[in-house]
Structure formats: C-alpha cells, structure tokens
Scaffold this motif. Structure first.
Motif, short mmCIF file in Angstrom:
data_model
loop_
_atom_site.label_atom_id
_atom_site.label_comp_id
_atom_site.label_asym_id
_atom_site.label_seq_id
_atom_site.Cartn_x
_atom_site.Cartn_y
_atom_site.Cartn_z
N VAL A 199 12.96 -29.91 13.98
CA VAL A 199 12.42 -31.20 13.59
C VAL A 199 11.35 -31.01 12.51
CG1 VAL A 199 11.11 -33.21 14.38
CG2 VAL A 199 12.90 -32.24 15.83
N TYR A 200 10.45 -30.07 12.75
CA TYR A 200 9.36 -29.82 11.80
C TYR A 200 9.90 -29.35 10.45
CZ TYR A 200 5.42 -27.48 9.57
OH TYR A 200 4.47 -27.07 8.67
N ARG A 201 10.84 -28.43 10.46
CA ARG A 201 11.34 -27.87 9.21
C ARG A 201 12.19 -28.88 8.44
NH1 ARG A 201 11.82 -22.44 12.34
NH2 ARG A 201 10.06 -21.28 11.44
N GLU A 202 12.91 -29.73 9.15
CA GLU A 202 13.66 -30.79 8.46
C GLU A 202 12.70 -31.77 7.81
OE1 GLU A 202 16.98 -31.35 7.84
OE2 GLU A 202 17.10 -29.26 8.49
N PHE A 203 11.62 -32.08 8.49
CA PHE A 203 10.60 -32.96 7.91
C PHE A 203 10.04 -32.34 6.64
CE2 PHE A 203 6.16 -34.08 7.31
CZ PHE A 203 6.17 -35.46 7.38
N ALA A 204 9.68 -31.07 6.68
CA ALA A 204 9.10 -30.39 5.52
C ALA A 204 10.08 -30.35 4.36
CB ALA A 204 8.68 -28.97 5.91
N LYS A 205 11.35 -30.08 4.64
CA LYS A 205 12.35 -30.04 3.57
C LYS A 205 12.53 -31.40 2.92
CE LYS A 205 15.77 -28.12 5.85
NZ LYS A 205 17.11 -27.51 6.12
N GLY A 206 12.54 -32.45 3.73
CA GLY A 206 12.67 -33.79 3.18
C GLY A 206 11.48 -34.19 2.32
N MET A 207 10.29 -33.83 2.77
CA MET A 207 9.08 -34.13 2.01
C MET A 207 9.10 -33.42 0.66
SD MET A 207 5.16 -33.31 3.15
CE MET A 207 5.19 -31.63 2.54
N ASN A 208 9.46 -32.14 0.66
CA ASN A 208 9.50 -31.38 -0.58
C ASN A 208 10.57 -31.90 -1.53
OD1 ASN A 208 7.41 -29.67 0.13
ND2 ASN A 208 8.76 -28.21 1.13
N ARG A 209 11.70 -32.34 -0.98
CA ARG A 209 12.76 -32.90 -1.82
C ARG A 209 12.28 -34.16 -2.53
NH1 ARG A 209 17.55 -35.27 1.38
NH2 ARG A 209 15.74 -36.18 2.42
N ASN A 210 11.63 -35.05 -1.82
CA ASN A 210 11.18 -36.29 -2.43
C ASN A 210 10.21 -36.03 -3.58
OD1 ASN A 210 12.74 -37.57 -0.53
ND2 ASN A 210 11.03 -38.30 0.70
N ILE A 211 9.27 -35.13 -3.36
CA ILE A 211 8.29 -34.83 -4.39
C ILE A 211 8.96 -34.16 -5.59
CG2 ILE A 211 6.27 -33.42 -4.94
CD1 ILE A 211 5.23 -34.01 -2.15
N ALA A 212 9.92 -33.27 -5.33
CA ALA A 212 10.62 -32.60 -6.42
C ALA A 212 11.39 -33.60 -7.27
CB ALA A 212 11.56 -31.53 -5.86
N ILE A 213 12.03 -34.59 -6.64
CA ILE A 213 12.78 -35.62 -7.39
C ILE A 213 11.84 -36.46 -8.24
CG2 ILE A 213 14.18 -37.71 -7.17
CD1 ILE A 213 15.43 -36.48 -4.66
N ILE A 214 10.71 -36.85 -7.65
CA ILE A 214 9.75 -37.68 -8.37
C ILE A 214 9.23 -36.95 -9.60
CG2 ILE A 214 7.42 -38.66 -8.24
CD1 ILE A 214 8.02 -39.39 -5.33
N LEU A 215 8.90 -35.67 -9.44
CA LEU A 215 8.31 -34.92 -10.54
C LEU A 215 9.33 -34.54 -11.61
CD1 LEU A 215 5.77 -32.69 -8.60
CD2 LEU A 215 5.31 -34.71 -9.99
N ALA A 216 10.60 -34.47 -11.24
CA ALA A 216 11.63 -34.15 -12.22
C ALA A 216 11.94 -35.36 -13.11
CB ALA A 216 12.90 -33.68 -11.52
N HIS A 217 11.73 -36.55 -12.58
CA HIS A 217 12.12 -37.79 -13.26
C HIS A 217 11.21 -38.07 -14.46
CE1 HIS A 217 13.70 -41.76 -13.80
NE2 HIS A 217 12.56 -42.35 -13.49
N GLN A 218 11.82 -38.56 -15.53
CA GLN A 218 11.08 -38.97 -16.73
C GLN A 218 11.14 -40.50 -16.82
OE1 GLN A 218 9.36 -36.90 -18.62
NE2 GLN A 218 10.04 -35.07 -17.56
#
Length: 288
Positions: A199-218
């Motif tokens: 549960v904890y690791r899935e939460f962490a992976k989802g959080m990192n994915r969202n931030i990575a998408i936001i920062l990649a976007h122009q």
C-alpha cells in the motif's frame, strides 16, 4: 462512468479523479445538484496514465496524450453543449489540459487543490523544478503525505516523527508505520507488514508519477474560466507559496477560494462539498 445521467440537463459535470480517495463524494454532489448530468473519469483505469508509473524521464507530450485518451473514451459526452470539468489534485491538471480542446466559452474548470504545471518557473531560481522532483522522492515528504492520506482514509489520529522518516531505512519505517496504525486502531491487528508495504509503495509510486507528469508538461496560457478551490492545510507548504498555486501564470480568467480542510478531507466533508457545489453553480452560469 455515469454517476447520474440527466439527459434534460443543459450542463454536464465531468469529475476527473486520479484515484486514492473514495469517489462517493462525487455521488453526493450529483445527488444534491439535480440540474446537472454527472459523470466520472477514474484515471487509475486510464492506460496511458498507468504506463507512466515508475518513470521519471517522461516526454513533454505525456499530459496531452492522457487528455486525448480520456476525451476519446468520453465519446459523444465530450460534445455536450456545456461542460464543467471538476478535477481534484492531479485530476485538475488534466482537466485544465482537456478544456483547451474545446476552443470556446462552453467549458470551464474547477480545480480542487491542484498544483499548476511548472509552478516554480520564473518564481524562484531556474533549478527549482529539479529540486521539486528530488524533494518529492525523499522519504520525509512521502511519509508526510502518506500520513495525511491514511489519517483521512482510516479516520485515525496518528503521526510519524520527522526524525524517524529521516533516519530509518524504508523497511524499518514501514514496519513502524504499520505497527503505529494497528496501535491506533487504523488497521486490524492481523495486518501483515508485507501487505502494508504494498500500500505504501503504491502510494509513493503514484505520487512520483503525478509530479513527473506535471513537470514534464509545457503548459500554454488558457482563457477559459477557471476556479481554484484551495485547501487551507496543504500537503507541503512550498506548494502554497502563491495563493493561486501557480495558476495565475497560466490562466487569464482565474478566481480563487478556499476551504478550511486538508488536501484529502476536502472531498469528504459536507461543508466543503457545499462550497464546491456553489462554485459549480457559478461556473455553469458563465458557460455559453
């Protein structure tokens, strides 16, 4: 999915939800706001969104690709006369990208505690986006967000000391969190550390994915109506460095309000839902 379909309605509300928290609040809104047709996009079921888990070097087109897939899945619903997009957290970022495709004043967006893409560009120094990526992946921040998440999800008052998050290995920290939640009544005594760690690791992976998408976007400047509802207790203070959470740099038609709740419980409190319903009413009157 359809929450409450009302074919006679002039305005369709499409809720964009990135997963994690229960979706029952959207049904509560749909039940109390009978002049609208209500539909839900559950992003955890989106193929392109799911494929970004665990990746940090994402293309700048990733958010647009997710938006295109969601719109395709919406089908004829996307051709509705008036659309109000209601996006919580990362769902608001995606909703803002979806709205760009309408090209008129028939679509508006309500953001629920959503961080603007490239929030820190030209705000602090040019390295801030990289610093934010590194910050998001630290155990300290992940544990803080996870603690808030489980507090609301399990309705339990618990805390993990920052020093523990700094000094313990991930395995030791997971064991501590699991035992602490069991002690506080947030988990059954039979809960295994192995199951809890997933549960904890899935939460962490989802959080990192969202931030990575936001920062990649122009992002590009947008002129459709956009209203931000902020939580007064942010996940991390740095995200509220500006009252508009960065959207003022992107939106020419922006308004902001706030609710006295945190990022996770703003979707589970009736006073907060009442505030959201008022903003939906205001937004719908502006759509043409």
């Amino acid at each position: 999915m359809e929450l409450v379909r009302r074919d006679e309605s002039d305005t369709v509300v499409i809720c964009v939800h990135p997963g994690g928290m229960p979706t029952r609040s959207y049904m509560q809104l749909a039940t109390q706001m009978t002049d609208y047709s209500w539909h839900l996009v559950e992003l955890s079921l989106n193929r392109r969104y799911a494929s970004a888990v665990g990746k940090s070097d994402l293309p700048s087109t990733i958010l647009s690709e997710i938006a295109d897939e969601v719109i395709e899945e919406l089908g004829e619903l996307w051709e509705s006369k008036r659309i109000c997009l209601l996006g919580w957290s990362f769902g608001g970022v995606l909703a803002s990208e979806m709205a760009r495709r309408r090209h008129d004043a028939s679509c508006g967006v309500i953001l629920l505690d959503s961080i603007a893409p490239r929030l820190f560009d030209d705000v602090m120094d040019g390295t801030q986006p990289d610093r934010l990526v590194r910050l998001s992946r630290t155990q300290v921040v992940t544990v803080r967000w996870f603690t808030d998440y489980m507090r609301v999800l399990k309705q339990v008052d618990w805390e993990i000391e920052g020093s523990d998050a700094h000094n313990l290995s991930e395995e030791a920290l997971i064991e501590l969190m699991c035992s602490r939640l069991i002690e506080k009544g947030g988990l059954p005594a039979s809960t295994s550390t192995v199951g809890f760690s997933k549960v904890y690791r899935e939460f962490a992976k989802g959080m990192n994915r969202n931030i990575a998408i936001i920062l990649a976007h122009q992002p590009e400047t947008v002129d459709y109506p956009l209203h931000l509802i902020r939580s007064e207790y942010p996940l991390y203070e740095i995200f509220h460095i500006h009252e508009d959470m960065g959207w003022g740099k992107l939106a020419t038609d922006l308004s902001v309000s706030s609710v006295p709740f945190g990022h996770y419980d703003m979707l589970l409190s009736q006073p907060s839902l009442d505030h959201i319903s008022v903003q939906i009413e205001k937004m719908s009157r502006r759509l043409t």
